[in-house]
Design a protein around this motif. Structure first.
Motif, PDB file in Angstrom:
ATOM      1  N   THR A 231       6.486  17.920   8.961  1.00 32.16           N
ATOM      2  CA  THR A 231       5.057  17.619   8.831  1.00 32.16           C
ATOM      3  C   THR A 231       4.301  17.727  10.152  1.00 32.16           C
ATOM      4  O   THR A 231       3.078  17.770  10.144  1.00 32.16           O
ATOM      5  CB  THR A 231       4.845  16.216   8.232  1.00 32.16           C
ATOM      6  OG1 THR A 231       5.485  15.243   9.074  1.00 32.16           O
ATOM      7  CG2 THR A 231       5.417  16.141   6.818  1.00 32.16           C
ATOM      8  N   GLY A 232       4.994  17.828  11.265  1.00 37.22           N
ATOM      9  CA  GLY A 232       4.336  18.055  12.552  1.00 37.22           C
ATOM     10  C   GLY A 232       3.932  19.496  12.752  1.00 37.22           C
ATOM     11  O   GLY A 232       3.278  19.840  13.739  1.00 37.22           O
ATOM     12  N   ARG A 233       4.266  20.349  11.820  1.00 28.60           N
ATOM     13  CA  ARG A 233       4.005  21.796  11.922  1.00 28.60           C
ATOM     14  C   ARG A 233       2.936  22.222  10.908  1.00 28.60           C
ATOM     15  O   ARG A 233       3.147  23.137  10.111  1.00 28.60           O
ATOM     16  CB  ARG A 233       5.291  22.565  11.692  1.00 28.60           C
ATOM     17  CG  ARG A 233       6.429  22.179  12.621  1.00 28.60           C
ATOM     18  CD  ARG A 233       7.729  22.839  12.165  1.00 28.60           C
ATOM     19  NE  ARG A 233       8.892  22.244  12.757  1.00 28.60           N
ATOM     20  CZ  ARG A 233       9.424  22.622  13.918  1.00 28.60           C
ATOM     21  NH1 ARG A 233       8.876  23.591  14.597  1.00 28.60           N
ATOM     22  NH2 ARG A 233      10.500  22.018  14.379  1.00 28.60           N
ATOM     23  N   VAL A 234       1.800  21.586  10.954  1.00 25.56           N
ATOM     24  CA  VAL A 234       0.741  21.846   9.969  1.00 25.56           C
ATOM     25  C   VAL A 234       0.311  23.316   9.948  1.00 25.56           C
ATOM     26  O   VAL A 234       0.166  23.895   8.862  1.00 25.56           O
ATOM     27  CB  VAL A 234      -0.450  20.887  10.183  1.00 25.56           C
ATOM     28  CG1 VAL A 234      -1.634  21.268   9.302  1.00 25.56           C
ATOM     29  CG2 VAL A 234      -0.015  19.448   9.910  1.00 25.56           C
ATOM     30  N   PRO A 235       0.084  23.988  11.098  1.00 20.77           N
ATOM     31  CA  PRO A 235      -0.281  25.411  11.017  1.00 20.77           C
ATOM     32  C   PRO A 235       0.776  26.250  10.294  1.00 20.77           C
ATOM     33  O   PRO A 235       0.436  27.142   9.514  1.00 20.77           O
ATOM     34  CB  PRO A 235      -0.432  25.830  12.483  1.00 20.77           C
ATOM     35  CG  PRO A 235      -0.779  24.558  13.200  1.00 20.77           C
ATOM     36  CD  PRO A 235       0.018  23.488  12.489  1.00 20.77           C
TER      37      PRO A 235
ATOM     38  N   ILE B  80       2.890  25.172   7.965  1.00 20.59           N
ATOM     39  CA  ILE B  80       2.831  24.828   6.543  1.00 20.59           C
ATOM     40  C   ILE B  80       1.669  25.552   5.871  1.00 20.59           C
ATOM     41  O   ILE B  80       1.816  26.101   4.774  1.00 20.59           O
ATOM     42  CB  ILE B  80       2.742  23.301   6.351  1.00 20.59           C
ATOM     43  CG1 ILE B  80       4.071  22.645   6.773  1.00 20.59           C
ATOM     44  CG2 ILE B  80       2.399  22.948   4.904  1.00 20.59           C
ATOM     45  CD1 ILE B  80       4.035  21.138   6.849  1.00 20.59           C
ATOM     46  N   ASN B  81       0.519  25.591   6.524  1.00 20.69           N
ATOM     47  CA  ASN B  81      -0.618  26.322   5.963  1.00 20.69           C
ATOM     48  C   ASN B  81      -0.297  27.804   5.795  1.00 20.69           C
ATOM     49  O   ASN B  81      -0.678  28.420   4.798  1.00 20.69           O
ATOM     50  CB  ASN B  81      -1.858  26.127   6.837  1.00 20.69           C
ATOM     51  CG  ASN B  81      -2.512  24.787   6.595  1.00 20.69           C
ATOM     52  OD1 ASN B  81      -2.686  24.353   5.460  1.00 20.69           O
ATOM     53  ND2 ASN B  81      -2.878  24.110   7.664  1.00 20.69           N
ATOM     54  N   LEU B  82       0.414  28.383   6.756  1.00 19.90           N
ATOM     55  CA  LEU B  82       0.825  29.786   6.650  1.00 19.90           C
ATOM     56  C   LEU B  82       1.779  29.975   5.471  1.00 19.90           C
ATOM     57  O   LEU B  82       1.612  30.901   4.672  1.00 19.90           O
ATOM     58  CB  LEU B  82       1.495  30.235   7.951  1.00 19.90           C
ATOM     59  CG  LEU B  82       2.073  31.644   7.949  1.00 19.90           C
ATOM     60  CD1 LEU B  82       0.966  32.687   7.779  1.00 19.90           C
ATOM     61  CD2 LEU B  82       2.858  31.888   9.233  1.00 19.90           C
TER      62      LEU B  82
END
Length: 191
Positions: free
Chosen positions: A145-149, A151-153
């Motif tokens: 969850t610290g990797r929001v960009p 996850i959006n990709l």
């Protein structure tokens, strides 16, 4: 502490490998597949890009083993105009993920100075196409969850939350406010 700072492990699934978004590499960039010695290249990329997980040759060997023929088919490197590897992703596999064989999008990274230029999109297009060429019918990935960009990709590429229990559901529900688009948290999207 919020869900992003807690950096909770999550999975995402793609029910099939049809209709993979097709992003071309920008002029001057190229993709190549693993060659002998590239374990050091992989480590260097991840040591530069990875904020959460320490990487080393030991991590590489644990995740991928040492079968250079297997890696040559599955591990991709994105290179700049000088031929320097600046990103990597692997079309890996898991023969028993949720009791089914899955392709696994594994260890995606682009060095920090090249991030934000849209290079991950063509890298994912290449690797997911390779996964399909290798006979995989579906795919999953693990992230946090610290990797929001990221996850959006992955959402843009048709991955959806992998929800197999109440903790997964609650994590994704809390993450919703950080995502560019709302995601369904029930029904057929469960892993």
């Amino acid at each position: 502490m919020g869900i992003v700072k807690r950096n909770v492990q999550v999975s995402m699934v793609r029910a099939d490998l049809e209709h993979i978004p097709d992003y071309a590499l920008p002029p001057g960039y190229a993709a190549r597949w693993h060659a002998p010695g590239d374990e050091h290249t992989w480590v260097a990329i991840h040591q530069a890009a990875e904020r959460f997980v320490p990487t080393s040759l030991r991590v590489f060997k644990r995740e991928f083993g040492s079968d250079s023929e297997l890696l040559a088919d599955r591990q991709c490197f994105l290179c700049d105009a000088r031929g320097k590897a600046i990103g990597t992703a692997t079309a890996w596999f898991d023969d028993d993920y949720e009791n089914l064989p899955y392709g696994r999008l594994h260890w995606v990274a682009v060095v920090p100075e090249m991030q934000g230029r849209g290079l991950s999109k063509p890298l994912l297009s290449i690797v997911l196409r390779r996964m399909r060429e290798l006979g995989h019918e579906r795919a999953y990935l693990s992230t946090s969850t610290g990797r929001v960009p990221a996850i959006n990709l992955y959402l843009k590429f048709g991955f959806v939350p992998g929800i197999s229990n109440a903790d997964d559901y609650n994590t994704w529900r809390e993450l919703q406010g950080y995502l560019k688009e709302s995601v369904a948290l029930d029904g057929p999207h469960q892993a």
